[in-house]
Design a protein around this motif. Structure first.
Motif, mmCIF file in Angstrom:
data_model
loop_
_atom_site.group_PDB
_atom_site.id
_atom_site.type_symbol
_atom_site.label_atom_id
_atom_site.label_comp_id
_atom_site.label_asym_id
_atom_site.label_seq_id
_atom_site.Cartn_x
_atom_site.Cartn_y
_atom_site.Cartn_z
ATOM 1 N N ALA A 74 9.638 10.555 12.025
ATOM 2 C CA ALA A 74 9.812 9.580 12.995
ATOM 3 C C ALA A 74 9.516 9.798 14.483
ATOM 4 O O ALA A 74 8.757 9.124 15.192
ATOM 5 N N ASP A 75 9.902 11.007 15.020
ATOM 6 C CA ASP A 75 9.807 11.285 16.332
ATOM 7 C C ASP A 75 8.231 11.583 16.378
ATOM 8 O O ASP A 75 7.610 11.350 17.469
ATOM 9 N N HIS A 101 -0.400 0.678 5.267
ATOM 10 C CA HIS A 101 -0.463 1.199 6.447
ATOM 11 C C HIS A 101 0.437 2.204 6.439
ATOM 12 O O HIS A 101 0.229 3.261 7.418
ATOM 13 N N ILE A 102 1.736 2.062 6.405
ATOM 14 C CA ILE A 102 2.913 3.168 6.054
ATOM 15 C C ILE A 102 2.650 4.528 5.668
ATOM 16 O O ILE A 102 2.516 5.533 6.309
ATOM 17 N N ILE A 103 1.928 4.177 4.450
ATOM 18 C CA ILE A 103 1.399 5.537 3.915
ATOM 19 C C ILE A 103 0.448 6.100 4.587
ATOM 20 O O ILE A 103 0.312 7.513 4.669
ATOM 21 N N ASP A 104 -0.424 5.530 5.226
ATOM 22 C CA ASP A 104 -1.713 6.082 5.998
ATOM 23 C C ASP A 104 -0.968 6.930 7.100
ATOM 24 O O ASP A 104 -1.323 8.059 7.556
ATOM 25 N N ARG A 105 0.108 6.457 7.725
ATOM 26 C CA ARG A 105 0.806 7.136 8.683
ATOM 27 C C ARG A 105 1.548 8.357 8.369
ATOM 28 O O ARG A 105 1.853 9.102 8.999
ATOM 29 N N LEU A 106 2.149 8.340 7.123
ATOM 30 C CA LEU A 106 2.955 9.306 6.627
ATOM 31 C C LEU A 106 2.168 10.250 5.773
ATOM 32 O O LEU A 106 3.044 11.545 5.770
ATOM 33 N N PHE A 121 3.314 -2.069 -3.477
ATOM 34 C CA PHE A 121 3.827 -0.794 -3.095
ATOM 35 C C PHE A 121 2.640 0.238 -3.127
ATOM 36 O O PHE A 121 1.589 -0.026 -3.547
ATOM 37 N N SER A 122 2.865 1.168 -2.173
ATOM 38 C CA SER A 122 1.778 2.169 -1.926
ATOM 39 C C SER A 122 2.394 3.598 -2.123
ATOM 40 O O SER A 122 3.382 3.768 -1.639
#
Length: 345
Positions: A12-13, A94-99, A136-137
């Protein structure tokens, strides 16, 4: 000492997207974004999240992700071993793209949303995301030197097949009317859409990083039809599927398919895939549409005969010539039996 809490806090940071506090991922205003559910929790701060007796987080949508139901219905050893649940976000993709690029190798996240405001479909289309739809992704990391790495188009076919098998491999649900439409949709035999798959990928250091997104109507009767309606048509005694059950079963089936593909490639997979698809020996008209409007389109007649070794649609023209059709940039209008091919001159 490794802890999920410390790990996700560092993520997260570094990504500047959220903070992890009190059993979930929260935004800067301390509003809960993701309750986190883990199988076989690795530290005490997360053990309570998997406890069947522990009250679930109350969210605005009115639907609470039931981790016990999910983990009861998954046999996957790797896929989906950590669940991020969001009440409402623009897109799980989008969340999976970021993670995805920064996740530890043994943490296989699946991101689940109750609602999406900007769900993604193929060719930039928006996937409607009402309550009752499984959205879900999850990431897949595939070395290019593997069988699947040499034929990445098969990823969407494997996921589509897993969605169908999640239901039809369940005792009592074998006759539920779910079929596969090329390249990435789940329809009924009457050609009504029930679900869709979106796979995007990037390649780095001889490895493909795939982001797999699935939208599947479970209990929402609009905008088309849902899985539980289809179950009711073939059985009055079979229990309805929950979203958690469908996701758990899908990831379980997909993990088995991935393992089989790693050993035997398309040889074993194709007969299973073709068993459930809608197109075998379908007569089609093929129209080559040129991006240059001054160049006239060309039409051909042909018959779909399967997939080639790379996962492309295989069509035999009336002349006997075989064409392999990629999914990227091409579109299949089943109602008109028209295969539209984009051609760049």
């Amino acid at each position: 000492m490794f802890t999920f809490e410390g790990y996700f806090q560092s993520l997260a940071d570094s990504l500047q997207i959220c903070l992890l506090k009190a059993g979930g991922v929260r935004d800067q205003s301390n509003q809960l974004i993701f309750p986190i559910h883990t199988k076989g929790a690795r530290d005490e701060s997360f053990a309570k999240i998997c406890d069947e007796d522990d009250p679930q987080v109350e969210l605005d949508s009115g639907w609470n992700f039931q981790s016990a139901d999910y983990f009861r219905h998954t046999t996957a050893e790797l896929l989906g071993n950590c669940v991020l649940f969001a009440d409402r976000i623009p897109s799980t993709v989008h969340i999976i793209d970021r993670l995805a690029s920064v996740l530890l190798k043994d943490i296989n996240v699946v991101c689940v949303a109750a609602q999406q405001s900007s769900g993604k479909g193929r060719s930039g289309n928006v996937w409607e995301s009402p309550l009752g739809c499984a959205m879900f992704s999850f990431p897949l990391v595939i070395p290019l030197a593997t069988r699947l790495g040499q034929a990445l188009t098969f990823v969407q076919h494997l996921v589509a097949t897993a969605c169908v098998l999640a239901v039809r491999n369940t005792p009592g649900y074998q006759d539920v009317d779910l079929r596969i439409k090329w390249p990435n949709d789940i329809l009924t035999s009457d050609k009504v859409k029930v679900g869709g798959i979106l796979v995007t990928s990037s390649i780095m250091n001889q490895t493909a990083y795939c982001n797999v997104g699935v939208g599947f109507n479970i209990s929402n009767t609009k905008p088309t039809i849902c899985l539980n309606e289809l179950i009711g048509k073939v059985s009055s005694t079979s229990n309805a599927f929950s979203i958690e059950r469908f996701i758990g079963r899908t990831l379980s089936e997909l993990e088995k398919l991935l393992r089989e593909f790693a050993v035997s490639g398309e040889t074993t997979f194709l007969p299973l895939y073709l068993k459930y698809w809608l197109h075998m020996n379908q007569q089609v008209n093929i129209r080559q549409v040129n991006e240059n409007p001054e160049v006239k389109s060309q039409d051909f007649a042909g018959k779909i005969i399967g997939l080639d070794k790379f996962g492309f649609l295989l069509v035999r023209l009336e002349s006997g010539e075989l064409w392999s059709v990629q999914s990227d940039g091409n579109r299949f209008d089943m109602m008109a039996n028209l295969l539209l091919l984009q051609r760049i001159s």
